[in-house]
Design a protein around this motif. Structure first.
Motif, mmCIF file in Angstrom:
data_model
loop_
_atom_site.group_PDB
_atom_site.id
_atom_site.type_symbol
_atom_site.label_atom_id
_atom_site.label_comp_id
_atom_site.label_asym_id
_atom_site.label_seq_id
_atom_site.Cartn_x
_atom_site.Cartn_y
_atom_site.Cartn_z
ATOM 1 N N THR A 94 -8.246 -7.703 -10.755
ATOM 2 C CA THR A 94 -8.721 -7.598 -9.380
ATOM 3 C C THR A 94 -8.734 -8.980 -8.742
ATOM 4 O O THR A 94 -9.002 -9.992 -9.409
ATOM 5 C CB THR A 94 -10.142 -7.004 -9.313
ATOM 6 N N GLY A 103 -3.305 5.781 0.522
ATOM 7 C CA GLY A 103 -3.167 5.876 -0.926
ATOM 8 C C GLY A 103 -3.865 4.732 -1.635
ATOM 9 O O GLY A 103 -5.071 4.556 -1.529
ATOM 10 N N GLU A 104 -3.108 3.906 -2.321
ATOM 11 C CA GLU A 104 -3.687 2.794 -3.060
ATOM 12 C C GLU A 104 -3.074 1.478 -2.603
ATOM 13 O O GLU A 104 -1.985 1.434 -2.043
ATOM 14 C CB GLU A 104 -3.436 2.973 -4.560
ATOM 15 N N THR A 105 -3.801 0.410 -2.861
ATOM 16 C CA THR A 105 -3.295 -0.942 -2.620
ATOM 17 C C THR A 105 -2.866 -1.528 -3.958
ATOM 18 O O THR A 105 -3.592 -1.424 -4.936
ATOM 19 C CB THR A 105 -4.384 -1.824 -1.990
ATOM 20 N N PHE A 106 -1.692 -2.115 -3.990
ATOM 21 C CA PHE A 106 -1.185 -2.674 -5.245
ATOM 22 C C PHE A 106 -0.732 -4.110 -5.019
ATOM 23 O O PHE A 106 -0.463 -4.529 -3.896
ATOM 24 C CB PHE A 106 -0.026 -1.830 -5.785
ATOM 25 N N ASN A 122 -2.776 -3.700 -13.593
ATOM 26 C CA ASN A 122 -3.636 -2.880 -12.739
ATOM 27 C C ASN A 122 -5.113 -3.113 -13.047
ATOM 28 O O ASN A 122 -5.978 -2.716 -12.259
ATOM 29 C CB ASN A 122 -3.310 -1.396 -12.905
ATOM 30 N N SER A 127 0.845 -1.196 0.000
ATOM 31 C CA SER A 127 0.000 0.000 0.000
ATOM 32 C C SER A 127 0.875 1.239 0.000
ATOM 33 O O SER A 127 2.055 1.184 0.339
ATOM 34 C CB SER A 127 -0.925 0.009 1.230
ATOM 35 N N THR A 128 0.291 2.352 -0.386
ATOM 36 C CA THR A 128 0.997 3.626 -0.392
ATOM 37 C C THR A 128 0.288 4.597 0.544
ATOM 38 O O THR A 128 -0.894 4.444 0.842
ATOM 39 C CB THR A 128 1.043 4.239 -1.804
#
Length: 258
Positions: free
Chosen positions: A186, A75-78, A183, A39-40
């Protein structure tokens, strides 16, 4: 003072979110084909610190609430799709992919809807009718649909390009797919992925098939434990800051009554 409380709170919330991700990675360190997540964090978005519907000034003109930062924003999960280590099992129907690419799986949900899912988990088996299936019983897809093999063949060999030979005769070929941008994938469960609208797929021509091997999780137990310790320390620091602000606020209220 209250903004300081909010800043500490957002820090704690962010670390809790990161801890959930690290815990899931650690829990799946031995899951075949699992890809770890990360994650960010980012400074609280400016749009979150403005008055959007305030009509006391120019209508529809956003104004900042102040000059101070309001903490951290999740932020986002990657997903890290890097290659995991290969484990030698010696089983005929254990298959690992070297390089980029996914197996295609025919998945049927409880409502009877059939879709194609993608996985790196190659722990397959053969049914009594000869169909190649996952450990959950979903059909593995080849270039021409479901793969059906002979259950009486003396030998079954998976070539590097995914071709399947039984007793020296070509009988099927695994369908391997890669995506221009992962990206658009999912999670569906722990080791399967769904392709979202806009995903661009193509044949994984550079992928190599290794029979008798399984790709293990790319999550390292040691690294995940270190990350969890770091997150715990950062959470405790925010918690201490929150307590300090609370105590200071309490003393201020006490002095105001004197």
């Amino acid at each position: 003072m209250l903004r300081g409380l909010y800043t500490a709170y957002t820090g704690m919330l962010n670390e809790q979110y990161r801890m959930d991700i690290m815990s899931n990675n650690l829990a799946n360190a031995d899951t075949t084909g699992f890809k770890k997540e990360g994650s960010t964090s980012q400074a609280y978005a400016e749009v979150m610190a403005v008055k959007i519907k305030d009509v006391s000034e120019d209508p529809n003109t956003p104004k900042r609430l102040g000059k101070m930062s309001l903490g951290v924003k999740i932020g986002e999960t990657f997903t890290d799709f890097s290659q995991g280590s290969l484990k030698d099992t010696g089983n005929t129907y254990d298959i690992a992919i070297g390089g980029d690419g996914f197996f295609n799986i025919e998945f049927t949900n409880k409502e009877g809807e059939t879709t194609t899912k993608y996985t790196r988990d190659g722990s397959f088996s053969v049914t009594k009718d000869g169909y190649l299936v996952t450990k959950d019983g979903d059909y593995v897809l080849g270039e021409n649909g479901r793969i059906q093999l002979s259950t009486t063949a003396g030998s079954t060999v998976f070539d590097r390009d995914g071709s399947i030979y039984q007793d020296g005769r070509l009988v099927a070929s695994l369908k391997l797919t890669e995506f221009e941008d992962t990206n658009y994938l999912t999670h569906y469960g722990e080791t399967m992925w769904d392709a979202k609208e806009g995903a661009v797929s193509q044949d994984a021509e550079s992928a190599k098939i290794y029979q008798g091997y399984l790709e293990m999780s790319n999550a390292s137990v040691v690294k995940e434990m270190v990350n969890m310790i770091t997150i715990s320390r950062q959470y405790e620091a925010n918690q201490k800051m929150l307590t300090t602000f609370d105590e200071t606020l309490e003393k201020s209220m006490t002095l105001s009554r004197v």
